[in-house]
Design an enzyme around this catalytic site. Structure first.
Site, PDB file in Angstrom:
ATOM      1  N   ALA A   5       9.566  -0.597   5.094  1.00 47.14           N
ATOM      2  CA  ALA A   5       9.699   0.364   4.002  1.00 47.14           C
ATOM      3  C   ALA A   5       8.545   1.361   3.926  1.00 47.14           C
ATOM      4  CB  ALA A   5       9.795  -0.396   2.675  1.00 47.14           C
ATOM      5  N   GLY A   6       7.544   1.224   4.805  1.00 43.99           N
ATOM      6  CA  GLY A   6       6.375   2.117   4.746  1.00 43.99           C
ATOM      7  C   GLY A   6       5.321   1.660   3.765  1.00 43.99           C
ATOM      8  N   LEU A   7       5.473   0.409   3.264  1.00 48.80           N
ATOM      9  CA  LEU A   7       4.562  -0.105   2.237  1.00 48.80           C
ATOM     10  C   LEU A   7       3.617  -1.186   2.777  1.00 48.80           C
ATOM     11  CD1 LEU A   7       7.132  -0.336  -0.715  1.00 48.80           C
ATOM     12  CD2 LEU A   7       5.430   1.461  -0.312  1.00 48.80           C
ATOM     13  N   GLY A   8       3.666  -1.423   4.078  1.00 48.47           N
ATOM     14  CA  GLY A   8       2.712  -2.351   4.703  1.00 48.47           C
ATOM     15  C   GLY A   8       2.930  -3.811   4.342  1.00 48.47           C
TER      16      GLY A   8
ATOM     17  N   ASP B 297      -2.274  -1.565  10.679  1.00 48.45           N
ATOM     18  CA  ASP B 297      -2.538  -1.545   9.237  1.00 48.45           C
ATOM     19  C   ASP B 297      -3.135  -2.853   8.729  1.00 48.45           C
ATOM     20  OD1 ASP B 297      -1.508   0.946   8.954  1.00 48.45           O
ATOM     21  OD2 ASP B 297       0.360   0.327   7.975  1.00 48.45           O
TER      22      ASP B 297
ATOM     23  N   GLY C  20       4.509  -6.516   5.707  1.00 47.54           N
ATOM     24  CA  GLY C  20       4.216  -7.517   6.749  1.00 47.54           C
ATOM     25  C   GLY C  20       2.732  -7.526   7.092  1.00 47.54           C
ATOM     26  N   SER C  21       2.133  -6.331   7.158  1.00 47.41           N
ATOM     27  CA  SER C  21       0.698  -6.230   7.467  1.00 47.41           C
ATOM     28  C   SER C  21      -0.114  -6.896   6.365  1.00 47.41           C
ATOM     29  CB  SER C  21       0.273  -4.754   7.558  1.00 47.41           C
ATOM     30  OG  SER C  21       0.990  -4.106   8.575  1.00 47.41           O
ATOM     31  N   SER C  22       0.300  -6.707   5.116  1.00 46.96           N
ATOM     32  CA  SER C  22      -0.415  -7.295   3.990  1.00 46.96           C
ATOM     33  C   SER C  22      -0.315  -8.815   4.021  1.00 46.96           C
ATOM     34  CB  SER C  22       0.136  -6.759   2.669  1.00 46.96           C
ATOM     35  OG  SER C  22      -0.562  -7.329   1.596  1.00 46.96           O
TER      36      SER C  22
ATOM     37  N   LYS D 152       0.856  -1.208   0.000  1.00 46.70           N
ATOM     38  CA  LYS D 152       0.000   0.000   0.000  1.00 46.70           C
ATOM     39  C   LYS D 152       0.880   1.242   0.000  1.00 46.70           C
ATOM     40  CE  LYS D 152       0.829   1.256   4.498  1.00 46.70           C
ATOM     41  NZ  LYS D 152       1.704   2.361   4.877  1.00 46.70           N
TER      42      LYS D 152
HETATM   43  O1  C5P Z   1       0.269  -1.316  15.025  1.00 42.62           O
HETATM   44  P1  C5P Z   1       1.682  -1.558  14.649  1.00 42.62           P
HETATM   45  O2  C5P Z   1       2.291  -2.714  15.433  1.00 42.62           O
HETATM   46  O3  C5P Z   1       1.914  -1.701  13.192  1.00 42.62           O
HETATM   47  O4  C5P Z   1       2.459  -0.259  15.090  1.00 42.62           O
HETATM   48  C1  C5P Z   1       3.863  -0.213  15.272  1.00 42.62           C
HETATM   49  C2  C5P Z   1       4.191   0.927  16.226  1.00 42.62           C
HETATM   50  O5  C5P Z   1       3.889   2.189  15.605  1.00 42.62           O
HETATM   51  C3  C5P Z   1       3.372   0.912  17.505  1.00 42.62           C
HETATM   52  O6  C5P Z   1       4.021   0.191  18.496  1.00 42.62           O
HETATM   53  C4  C5P Z   1       3.298   2.374  17.871  1.00 42.62           C
HETATM   54  O7  C5P Z   1       4.469   2.758  18.550  1.00 42.62           O
HETATM   55  C5  C5P Z   1       3.319   3.086  16.528  1.00 42.62           C
HETATM   56  N1  C5P Z   1       1.979   3.488  16.072  1.00 42.62           N
HETATM   57  C6  C5P Z   1       1.354   4.585  16.652  1.00 42.62           C
HETATM   58  N2  C5P Z   1       0.109   4.966  16.209  1.00 42.62           N
HETATM   59  C7  C5P Z   1      -0.510   4.306  15.205  1.00 42.62           C
HETATM   60  C8  C5P Z   1       0.112   3.187  14.602  1.00 42.62           C
HETATM   61  C9  C5P Z   1       1.354   2.817  15.053  1.00 42.62           C
HETATM   62  O8  C5P Z   1       1.895   5.220  17.551  1.00 42.62           O
HETATM   63  N3  C5P Z   1      -1.704   4.722  14.790  1.00 42.62           N
END
Ligand code: C5P
Length: 289
Positions: free
Chosen positions: A97-100, A136, A102-104, A9
């Protein structure tokens, strides 16, 4: 055996609206799936238990998002003990990389397992599980190619996919931790309000390149000046607009398809690829096929 494409993404905009009591940040973002995909294959096996392998040895550990998603799916769907499953993951999306990516992988796997087992979970339940894995992940657990996301990123409203553009992506080759970027945003933002507040009344179902903005961009750029250099070079090359995606460091430029000579754009991508060691992708919006 089923084969699934797990798309990357980009964030067309990302506004950080404030801190939350759970340690996350409240965001308002428009996410767009693009046609740069990892590939996941699922095969039901005779013997119980899960096997996982990945062509990137760094992701083969037991705590990776794909295995966490699979375990959560089987326990929630009351299928634990019945699963004999081999999962193979081929990575194409760069990591951190900011492209999601692992989430994808995790969200796409949830959708795939639900299909493989004849839909024991509703879409709402899949989204709830996905949110336990990462902010994500819900976006990748639903089928739509584009969404507005609020909350910490998990509350979704589907919007039209932006397929009028080419997406030219450049990754500078450093890995950036999302947590590090948000932590630094919290330290340096001085609680200033996102630019969104000036234009909140705008109809957010439509999109124009002027909407492109990322509150996290300046944090990552300060640590990695090459992000700003890449953004400038995409704009100089004629991109309609360019922006860092998510917490970075990948930067993408939008090129309007009806205005762009695609042969020349492929050539530009090739030239940039030589400069950035192959970390350049010319893609379109994800169509799911
Ligand atoms: O949710 P995820 O594990 O991908 O987020 C990684 C880290 O990014 C979280 O531990 C948090 O520190 C930060 N984060 C945040 N606010 C969000 C999404 C992520 O502070 N909306």
């Amino acid at each position: 055996m089923i084969s699934l494409r797990a798309p990357a993404k980009v964030n067309l905009y990302l506004h950080v609206l404030g801190d939350r009591s759970d340690g996350y940040h409240e965001v308002f973002t428009r996410m767009q799936k693009i046609d740069l995909c990892d590939v996941i294959t699922l095969e039901q096996t005779g013997e119980p238990g899960m096997r996982f392998d990945c062509d990137d040895p760094a992701l083969s550990g037991d705590d990776n998002l794909v295995l966490r998603a699979a375990r959560l799916f089987f326990s929630t769907a009351n299928l634990t003990g019945r699963q004999g499953l081999a999962i193979r993951l081929e990575k194409k999306i760069p990591v951190a990389a900011g492209l999601g990516g692992g989430s994808s992988d995790a969200g796409t796997l949830l959708q795939g397992l639900n299909r493989l087992h004849n839909h024991p979970l509703s879409v709402a339940e899949l989204v709830r599980l996905a949110a336990q894995i990462g902010s994500d992940v819900p976006f990748f657990a639903v089928s739509g190619a584009a969404a507005l996301a609020t909350g910490r990123g998990e509350c979704l409203a589907e919007v039209a996919s932006l397929d009028a553009y080419w997406y030219l992506l450049i990754n500078p080759g450093v890995a950036v931790s999302t947590k590090w970027v948000f932590d630094n945003y919290a330290l340096t933002s001085g609680k200033k309000k996102s630019k969104l507040f000036g234009s909140q009344k705008k109809d957010r179902t439509t999109f124009s390149p002027e909407d492109m903005h990322n509150d996290l961009e300046s944090i990552t750029m300060k640590r990695y000046p090459e992000v700003a250099e890449i953004k400038d070079s995409l704009l100089r090359a004629g991109a309609e607009a360019a922006l860092m995606s998510g917490s970075g460091p990948t930067v993408y430029g939008l090129f309007l398809r009806k205005k762009t000579d695609s042969t020349a754009l492929y050539k530009l991508a090739e030239q940039l690829s030589a400069v950035y060691d192959g970390r350049v992708w010319l893609t379109r919006a994800y169509t799911g096929v």
